[in-house]
Design a protein around this motif. Structure first.
Motif, PDB file in Angstrom:
ATOM      1  N   PHE A  22       0.571  -3.962 -16.464  1.00 32.70           N
ATOM      2  CA  PHE A  22       0.487  -3.615 -15.147  1.00 32.70           C
ATOM      3  C   PHE A  22      -0.799  -2.555 -14.993  1.00 32.70           C
ATOM      4  O   PHE A  22      -0.937  -1.591 -15.856  1.00 32.70           O
ATOM      5  CB  PHE A  22       1.790  -3.037 -14.936  1.00 32.70           C
ATOM      6  CG  PHE A  22       2.360  -4.000 -14.191  1.00 32.70           C
ATOM      7  CD1 PHE A  22       3.062  -4.232 -12.941  1.00 32.70           C
ATOM      8  CD2 PHE A  22       3.233  -4.721 -15.166  1.00 32.70           C
ATOM      9  CE1 PHE A  22       3.996  -4.998 -12.295  1.00 32.70           C
ATOM     10  CE2 PHE A  22       4.256  -5.810 -14.751  1.00 32.70           C
ATOM     11  CZ  PHE A  22       4.672  -5.955 -13.218  1.00 32.70           C
ATOM     12  N   ARG A  28      -2.745  -0.619  -6.657  1.00 30.28           N
ATOM     13  CA  ARG A  28      -2.572  -1.904  -7.041  1.00 30.28           C
ATOM     14  C   ARG A  28      -1.236  -2.199  -7.872  1.00 30.28           C
ATOM     15  O   ARG A  28      -0.635  -3.178  -7.925  1.00 30.28           O
ATOM     16  CB  ARG A  28      -3.972  -2.036  -8.415  1.00 30.28           C
ATOM     17  CG  ARG A  28      -5.151  -2.470  -7.632  1.00 30.28           C
ATOM     18  CD  ARG A  28      -6.346  -2.588  -8.740  1.00 30.28           C
ATOM     19  NE  ARG A  28      -5.864  -3.881  -9.423  1.00 30.28           N
ATOM     20  CZ  ARG A  28      -6.290  -4.167 -10.842  1.00 30.28           C
ATOM     21  NH1 ARG A  28      -6.720  -3.114 -11.498  1.00 30.28           N
ATOM     22  NH2 ARG A  28      -5.731  -5.345 -11.135  1.00 30.28           N
ATOM     23  N   LYS A  29      -0.810  -1.135  -8.680  1.00 30.53           N
ATOM     24  CA  LYS A  29       0.551  -1.367  -9.271  1.00 30.53           C
ATOM     25  C   LYS A  29       1.485  -1.684  -8.426  1.00 30.53           C
ATOM     26  O   LYS A  29       2.352  -2.563  -8.681  1.00 30.53           O
ATOM     27  CB  LYS A  29       0.804  -0.370 -10.177  1.00 30.53           C
ATOM     28  CG  LYS A  29       2.180  -0.357 -11.020  1.00 30.53           C
ATOM     29  CD  LYS A  29       2.334   0.803 -12.014  1.00 30.53           C
ATOM     30  CE  LYS A  29       2.275   2.266 -11.446  1.00 30.53           C
ATOM     31  NZ  LYS A  29       2.483   3.074 -12.256  1.00 30.53           N
ATOM     32  N   TRP A  32       1.434  -5.127  -7.261  1.00 30.51           N
ATOM     33  CA  TRP A  32       1.977  -6.113  -8.373  1.00 30.51           C
ATOM     34  C   TRP A  32       3.521  -6.161  -8.292  1.00 30.51           C
ATOM     35  O   TRP A  32       4.060  -7.204  -8.378  1.00 30.51           O
ATOM     36  CB  TRP A  32       1.558  -5.669  -9.603  1.00 30.51           C
ATOM     37  CG  TRP A  32       0.135  -6.105  -9.981  1.00 30.51           C
ATOM     38  CD1 TRP A  32      -1.112  -6.262  -9.099  1.00 30.51           C
ATOM     39  CD2 TRP A  32      -0.502  -6.516 -11.348  1.00 30.51           C
ATOM     40  NE1 TRP A  32      -2.226  -6.446  -9.715  1.00 30.51           N
ATOM     41  CE2 TRP A  32      -1.762  -6.822 -11.220  1.00 30.51           C
ATOM     42  CE3 TRP A  32       0.053  -6.411 -12.444  1.00 30.51           C
ATOM     43  CZ2 TRP A  32      -2.645  -7.065 -12.080  1.00 30.51           C
ATOM     44  CZ3 TRP A  32      -0.647  -7.343 -13.562  1.00 30.51           C
ATOM     45  CH2 TRP A  32      -2.177  -7.210 -13.253  1.00 30.51           C
ATOM     46  N   ASN A  35       4.738  -7.936  -4.929  1.00 24.17           N
ATOM     47  CA  ASN A  35       4.676  -9.658  -5.138  1.00 24.17           C
ATOM     48  C   ASN A  35       5.628 -10.078  -6.163  1.00 24.17           C
ATOM     49  O   ASN A  35       6.039 -11.211  -6.042  1.00 24.17           O
ATOM     50  CB  ASN A  35       3.355 -10.008  -5.603  1.00 24.17           C
ATOM     51  CG  ASN A  35       2.501  -9.748  -4.281  1.00 24.17           C
ATOM     52  OD1 ASN A  35       2.618  -9.127  -3.288  1.00 24.17           O
ATOM     53  ND2 ASN A  35       1.019  -9.899  -4.580  1.00 24.17           N
ATOM     54  N   CYS A  36       6.299  -9.244  -7.158  1.00 23.96           N
ATOM     55  CA  CYS A  36       6.981  -9.682  -8.219  1.00 23.96           C
ATOM     56  C   CYS A  36       8.452  -9.964  -7.723  1.00 23.96           C
ATOM     57  O   CYS A  36       9.148 -10.565  -8.135  1.00 23.96           O
ATOM     58  CB  CYS A  36       7.059  -9.022  -9.068  1.00 23.96           C
ATOM     59  SG  CYS A  36       5.713  -8.991 -10.627  1.00 23.96           S
ATOM     60  N   PHE A  53      -1.137 -15.902 -11.593  1.00 25.00           N
ATOM     61  CA  PHE A  53      -2.864 -15.526 -11.145  1.00 25.00           C
ATOM     62  C   PHE A  53      -3.359 -16.687 -10.669  1.00 25.00           C
ATOM     63  O   PHE A  53      -3.358 -17.628 -11.414  1.00 25.00           O
ATOM     64  CB  PHE A  53      -3.280 -14.734 -11.928  1.00 25.00           C
ATOM     65  CG  PHE A  53      -2.608 -13.298 -12.289  1.00 25.00           C
ATOM     66  CD1 PHE A  53      -3.030 -12.065 -11.678  1.00 25.00           C
ATOM     67  CD2 PHE A  53      -1.857 -13.087 -13.599  1.00 25.00           C
ATOM     68  CE1 PHE A  53      -2.477 -10.899 -11.912  1.00 25.00           C
ATOM     69  CE2 PHE A  53      -1.512 -11.795 -13.829  1.00 25.00           C
ATOM     70  CZ  PHE A  53      -1.777 -10.715 -13.129  1.00 25.00           C
ATOM     71  N   ILE A  76      -4.629  -9.470  -8.211  1.00 19.62           N
ATOM     72  CA  ILE A  76      -3.520  -9.479  -7.781  1.00 19.62           C
ATOM     73  C   ILE A  76      -2.643 -10.778  -8.106  1.00 19.62           C
ATOM     74  O   ILE A  76      -3.214 -11.735  -7.660  1.00 19.62           O
ATOM     75  CB  ILE A  76      -3.439  -8.946  -6.145  1.00 19.62           C
ATOM     76  CG1 ILE A  76      -4.103  -7.585  -5.856  1.00 19.62           C
ATOM     77  CG2 ILE A  76      -1.874  -9.000  -5.678  1.00 19.62           C
ATOM     78  CD1 ILE A  76      -4.108  -7.490  -4.464  1.00 19.62           C
ATOM     79  N   PRO A  77      -1.380 -10.726  -8.454  1.00 23.96           N
ATOM     80  CA  PRO A  77      -0.648 -11.939  -8.806  1.00 23.96           C
ATOM     81  C   PRO A  77      -0.085 -12.368  -7.552  1.00 23.96           C
ATOM     82  O   PRO A  77       0.494 -11.494  -6.686  1.00 23.96           O
ATOM     83  CB  PRO A  77       0.246 -11.371  -9.700  1.00 23.96           C
ATOM     84  CG  PRO A  77       0.429  -9.837  -9.521  1.00 23.96           C
ATOM     85  CD  PRO A  77      -0.789  -9.571  -9.196  1.00 23.96           C
TER      86      PRO A  77
END
Length: 289
Positions: A22, A28-29, A32, A35-36, A53, A76-77
């Motif tokens: 991460f 940005r974290k 992530w 989105n998880c 990704f 970004i995933p």
């Protein structure tokens, strides 16, 4: 080995999947984590596998230090089995402007998207600390080697320039030597390289005959003047010693008058190297043809 933290995903590095840490950037974290679809605070050992990704989120050519794919700095995933992610993948071009050199940025290049374990084992914190110190040491060594490489490249470029100048100089000297060969023999060209006329100079028979003709043509003073200005000619003493058949007579004629007679006679006249007798008469040494 380490596993993926995404829900309903059991991929791990033992399955050949590449895991990415991460990001440390809070913005940005957060993207992530959202989105998880997981409500947790990622640890330094939290990872997501490559299946989450899109292909556009990877660098086209760049590779990670481990040899795998490398994520873009703003990746970004978005590929999860829980519906559309709140934050879409970034597709616009990005520009990175380094603000200042920080050890954190260097650490990102080595371990931000590397492999790791899902659950830290006992002593993992100490290993991480040792790894960070080792990475910093490697960065310092890389900077030193980079500076050394730049110095060697500058030295190589300087040697190349000197080599080109030397080639040009050799070309000019070759042209000069070819021009001298039009009216000088090899031994005369070698004599030009001496700092001054030396008794060790070896004169060829052709040069001796040529010197005799020059002395007969220009006279004693003219011959000595040519030698004074650097024209490669043997001394009068050497000229006399190299002539095969010699006779010695006394005469009141000058060198110019003897040359007009065409008898092949040579006079010492006022030569600084020739010895004069007890009288003021000039010694005449010549070759009988």
């Amino acid at each position: 080995m380490g596993g993926c933290y995404a829900p309903n995903c059991s991929n791990s590095s033992s399955m050949g999947k590449q895991l990415f840490r991460f990001p440390k950037d809070p913005v940005r974290k957060k993207k992530w984590v959202v989105n998880c679809r997981r409500d947790f605070e990622p640890t330094p050992h939290s990872r997501l596998c490559q299946d989450h990704f899109e292909q556009s989120q990877f660098e086209e050519i760049a590779r990670s230090p481990a040899g795998g794919k490398k994520l873009k700095p703003n990746a970004i995933p978005t590929l999860f089995c829980v519906g559309d992610p709140p934050y879409p993948a970034v597709t616009s071009p990005y520009i990175l402007l380094p603000l200042k050199p920080e050890p954190v940025e260097k650490e990102l290049n080595f371990g931000d998207h590397g492999y790791a374990r899902r659950t830290p084992l006992p002593g993992m914190e100490e290993e991480d600390a040792e790894g960070t110190a080792e990475d910093q040491h490697r960065c310092t060594q890389c900077q030193f080697l980079k500076k050394k490489l730049e110095q060697e490249m500058q030295h190589t470029a300087r040697l190349q320039r000197e080599g080109e100048e030397m080639k040009k100089r050799l070309y000019r000297l070759d042209r000069i030597e070819k021009g001298l060969q039009n009216f000088l023999f090899e031994d005369q060209i070698r004599a030009l390289s001496l700092t001054k006329r030396s008794r060790r100079a070896v004169w060829s028979p052709e040069t001796i005959l040529k010197a005799r003709k020059i002395r007969c043509a220009v006279g004693t003073k003219g011959y000595e003047y040519l030698r004074e200005i650097g024209y490669p000619l043997p001394s009068y003493r050497t000229l006399c010693n190299r002539l095969e058949t010699k006779i010695m007579v006394t005469t009141d004629l000058t060198c110019e008058e003897l040359a007009e007679l065409g008898l092949g006679l040579m006079a010492t006249c006022d030569s600084p190297t020739g010895a004069v007798g007890d009288n003021d008469e000039e010694e005449l040494i010549g070759v009988l043809s």
